[in-house]
Design a protein around this motif. Structure first.
Motif, PDB file in Angstrom:
ATOM      1  N   THR A  51      -0.264   4.497  21.959  1.00 21.85           N
ATOM      2  CA  THR A  51       0.575   4.827  20.802  1.00 21.85           C
ATOM      3  C   THR A  51      -0.335   5.364  19.702  1.00 21.85           C
ATOM      4  O   THR A  51      -1.330   4.720  19.350  1.00 21.85           O
ATOM      5  CB  THR A  51       1.333   3.593  20.283  1.00 21.85           C
ATOM      6  N   PHE A  52       0.006   6.535  19.198  1.00 25.24           N
ATOM      7  CA  PHE A  52      -0.803   7.169  18.154  1.00 25.24           C
ATOM      8  C   PHE A  52      -0.045   7.136  16.827  1.00 25.24           C
ATOM      9  O   PHE A  52       1.197   7.250  16.806  1.00 25.24           O
ATOM     10  CB  PHE A  52      -1.135   8.609  18.540  1.00 25.24           C
ATOM     11  N   PHE A  53      -0.796   7.004  15.757  1.00 29.81           N
ATOM     12  CA  PHE A  53      -0.203   6.853  14.428  1.00 29.81           C
ATOM     13  C   PHE A  53      -0.812   7.846  13.439  1.00 29.81           C
ATOM     14  O   PHE A  53      -2.005   8.149  13.515  1.00 29.81           O
ATOM     15  CB  PHE A  53      -0.451   5.444  13.887  1.00 29.81           C
ATOM     16  N   LEU A  54       0.017   8.316  12.535  1.00 32.30           N
ATOM     17  CA  LEU A  54      -0.438   9.006  11.327  1.00 32.30           C
ATOM     18  C   LEU A  54       0.018   8.127  10.168  1.00 32.30           C
ATOM     19  O   LEU A  54       1.217   7.847  10.030  1.00 32.30           O
ATOM     20  CB  LEU A  54       0.158  10.407  11.219  1.00 32.30           C
ATOM     21  N   ILE A  55      -0.924   7.679   9.364  1.00 34.96           N
ATOM     22  CA  ILE A  55      -0.611   6.719   8.298  1.00 34.96           C
ATOM     23  C   ILE A  55      -1.211   7.188   6.979  1.00 34.96           C
ATOM     24  O   ILE A  55      -2.340   7.674   6.925  1.00 34.96           O
ATOM     25  CB  ILE A  55      -1.159   5.322   8.648  1.00 34.96           C
ATOM     26  N   LYS A  56      -0.431   7.021   5.942  1.00 35.30           N
ATOM     27  CA  LYS A  56      -0.943   7.223   4.585  1.00 35.30           C
ATOM     28  C   LYS A  56      -0.557   6.002   3.765  1.00 35.30           C
ATOM     29  O   LYS A  56       0.625   5.611   3.731  1.00 35.30           O
ATOM     30  CB  LYS A  56      -0.353   8.490   3.948  1.00 35.30           C
ATOM     31  N   GLU A  57      -1.553   5.385   3.149  1.00 32.04           N
ATOM     32  CA  GLU A  57      -1.295   4.220   2.317  1.00 32.04           C
ATOM     33  C   GLU A  57      -0.578   4.658   1.042  1.00 32.04           C
ATOM     34  O   GLU A  57      -0.831   5.750   0.532  1.00 32.04           O
ATOM     35  CB  GLU A  57      -2.619   3.531   1.943  1.00 32.04           C
ATOM     36  N   ARG A  58       0.285   3.796   0.530  1.00 29.25           N
ATOM     37  CA  ARG A  58       0.921   4.128  -0.736  1.00 29.25           C
ATOM     38  C   ARG A  58      -0.102   4.038  -1.859  1.00 29.25           C
ATOM     39  O   ARG A  58      -1.089   3.298  -1.746  1.00 29.25           O
ATOM     40  CB  ARG A  58       2.094   3.193  -1.006  1.00 29.25           C
ATOM     41  N   GLY A  59       0.124   4.778  -2.929  1.00 23.97           N
ATOM     42  CA  GLY A  59      -0.864   4.774  -4.002  1.00 23.97           C
ATOM     43  C   GLY A  59      -0.295   5.283  -5.311  1.00 23.97           C
ATOM     44  O   GLY A  59       0.840   5.799  -5.368  1.00 23.97           O
ATOM     45  N   PHE A  60      -1.086   5.129  -6.348  1.00 29.19           N
ATOM     46  CA  PHE A  60      -0.699   5.579  -7.689  1.00 29.19           C
ATOM     47  C   PHE A  60      -1.919   6.192  -8.355  1.00 29.19           C
ATOM     48  O   PHE A  60      -3.029   5.687  -8.231  1.00 29.19           O
ATOM     49  CB  PHE A  60      -0.184   4.399  -8.524  1.00 29.19           C
ATOM     50  N   SER A  61      -1.722   7.323  -9.028  1.00 25.76           N
ATOM     51  CA  SER A  61      -2.851   7.968  -9.707  1.00 25.76           C
ATOM     52  C   SER A  61      -2.360   8.671 -10.957  1.00 25.76           C
ATOM     53  O   SER A  61      -1.153   8.954 -11.124  1.00 25.76           O
ATOM     54  CB  SER A  61      -3.520   8.983  -8.766  1.00 25.76           C
ATOM     55  N   VAL A  62      -3.298   8.938 -11.857  1.00 26.32           N
ATOM     56  CA  VAL A  62      -3.012   9.685 -13.087  1.00 26.32           C
ATOM     57  C   VAL A  62      -3.984  10.852 -13.147  1.00 26.32           C
ATOM     58  O   VAL A  62      -5.199  10.656 -13.096  1.00 26.32           O
ATOM     59  CB  VAL A  62      -3.175   8.803 -14.337  1.00 26.32           C
ATOM     60  N   THR A  63      -3.446  12.059 -13.189  1.00 22.21           N
ATOM     61  CA  THR A  63      -4.274  13.255 -13.237  1.00 22.21           C
ATOM     62  C   THR A  63      -3.800  14.142 -14.377  1.00 22.21           C
ATOM     63  O   THR A  63      -2.627  14.520 -14.413  1.00 22.21           O
ATOM     64  CB  THR A  63      -4.172  14.033 -11.908  1.00 22.21           C
ATOM     65  N   GLU A  64      -4.717  14.443 -15.313  1.00 19.63           N
ATOM     66  CA  GLU A  64      -4.398  15.270 -16.486  1.00 19.63           C
ATOM     67  C   GLU A  64      -3.155  14.747 -17.195  1.00 19.63           C
ATOM     68  O   GLU A  64      -2.257  15.504 -17.584  1.00 19.63           O
ATOM     69  CB  GLU A  64      -4.204  16.731 -16.058  1.00 19.63           C
ATOM     70  N   GLY A  65      -3.066  13.404 -17.331  1.00 18.55           N
ATOM     71  CA  GLY A  65      -1.959  12.777 -18.044  1.00 18.55           C
ATOM     72  C   GLY A  65      -0.674  12.651 -17.251  1.00 18.55           C
ATOM     73  O   GLY A  65       0.320  12.117 -17.747  1.00 18.55           O
ATOM     74  N   LYS A  66      -0.675  13.120 -16.014  1.00 23.92           N
ATOM     75  CA  LYS A  66       0.527  13.049 -15.184  1.00 23.92           C
ATOM     76  C   LYS A  66       0.404  11.886 -14.211  1.00 23.92           C
ATOM     77  O   LYS A  66      -0.617  11.720 -13.551  1.00 23.92           O
ATOM     78  CB  LYS A  66       0.716  14.358 -14.411  1.00 23.92           C
ATOM     79  N   HIS A  67       1.472  11.090 -14.140  1.00 21.52           N
ATOM     80  CA  HIS A  67       1.480   9.921 -13.267  1.00 21.52           C
ATOM     81  C   HIS A  67       2.083  10.298 -11.915  1.00 21.52           C
ATOM     82  O   HIS A  67       3.127  10.958 -11.841  1.00 21.52           O
ATOM     83  CB  HIS A  67       2.313   8.792 -13.902  1.00 21.52           C
ATOM     84  N   HIS A  68       1.403   9.863 -10.853  1.00 20.48           N
ATOM     85  CA  HIS A  68       1.882  10.176  -9.500  1.00 20.48           C
ATOM     86  C   HIS A  68       1.981   8.895  -8.685  1.00 20.48           C
ATOM     87  O   HIS A  68       1.027   8.114  -8.631  1.00 20.48           O
ATOM     88  CB  HIS A  68       0.929  11.143  -8.795  1.00 20.48           C
ATOM     89  N   TYR A  69       3.126   8.690  -8.037  1.00 20.87           N
ATOM     90  CA  TYR A  69       3.281   7.585  -7.091  1.00 20.87           C
ATOM     91  C   TYR A  69       3.451   8.186  -5.703  1.00 20.87           C
ATOM     92  O   TYR A  69       4.274   9.076  -5.500  1.00 20.87           O
ATOM     93  CB  TYR A  69       4.503   6.735  -7.435  1.00 20.87           C
TER      94      TYR A  69
END
Length: 246
Positions: free
Chosen positions: A128-146
């Motif tokens: 079984t093969f998986f593609l996974i991306k962990e959830r995260g939060f970042s702020v770049t140039e004042g913009k918030h990203h979830y």
């Protein structure tokens, strides 16, 4: 008089340059080396792999070939061969049996293949093969990203042969293309852009044996070693607690 000499000379130089470019990069591949030549290259002083058997010659396209092999110590290995600069070249190899992903064109996820070669004593039923991306939060140039977590998986039968390969599913290809584009757009401008690498997803795997066990395959020696190949990447072995959704 001088112009009469320079113009033909320039044309000759252009023709020679075009010919060299065609010969190195565009000419069709030559016949692939036979098994004895493959053995000689892998066993040579640069690689020092004691080859007992070349198991197969698998063309993934006309310029990329996957060669599974068995060593004299019964390790099951994989090797990658590419047609580059008008010759067949050993791109990379590994005597470990763990799955690797071969990115034949790193910018094109449709060219990605997952390759493996396990010792038959592991008695595997399927992978079984998986593609996974962990959830995260970042702020770049004042913009918030979830970023929500992502998990995609698919199953490949181990089959009767120790070795195998599979292309990346179209759903994965679409996701990776969209993710790469999104991360590129989020990259901040200016001198500090390189300090903000794009969020990363990764590839993982599990193996299920005939008795239903999903433990790490242990026969006979999966540590191995490898050489070369920036276009290949080992997949992470995942325990059950590494998986979000079952």
């Amino acid at each position: 008089m001088r112009k009469k000499v320079l113009v033909p000379l320039l044309l000759i130089m252009i023709l020679i340059s075009c010919g060299i470019f065609y010969w190195y990069y565009l000419a069709p591949p030559a016949t692939f080396p036979d098994q004895e030549e493959i053995k000689a290259i892998l066993s040579g002083p640069n690689n020092r792999v004691g080859i007992a058997e070349i198991q197969d010659t698998i063309f993934l396209d006309d310029k990329h070939v996957y060669i599974p092999f068995i060593t004299k110590e019964e390790d099951h290995g994989i090797s990658f061969w590419e047609w580059k600069k008008h010759e067949w070249q050993l791109s990379s190899f590994s005597t470990g049996s763990m799955p690797q992903i071969w990115k034949m064109d790193s910018d094109d996820p449709s060219s990605y293949y997952i390759i493996w070669n396990f010792h038959p004593e592991n008695n595997l039923e399927y992978l079984t093969f998986f593609l996974i991306k962990e959830r995260g939060f970042s702020v770049t140039e004042g913009k918030h990203h979830y970023d929500p977590g992502i998990q995609m998986d698919y199953r490949a039968e181990a089959g009767k042969k120790s070795y195998g390969y599979t292309s990346i599913p179209s759903e994965w290809q679409n996701y990776m293309a969209a993710e790469n584009k999104l991360m590129e757009e989020r990259k901040p401008n200016g001198l500090f852009a390189d300090f903000f690498p794009p969020a990363q997803y990764y590839f993982g795997w599990q193996a299920t044996s005939a008795d239903g066990s999903t433990e790490y395959p242990s026969y006979p020696n999966l540590n191995g070693f490898g050489s070369g190949g920036s276009s290949t990447e080992h997949l992470r072995f995942l325990n059950d607690n590494d998986i979000f959704i079952r």
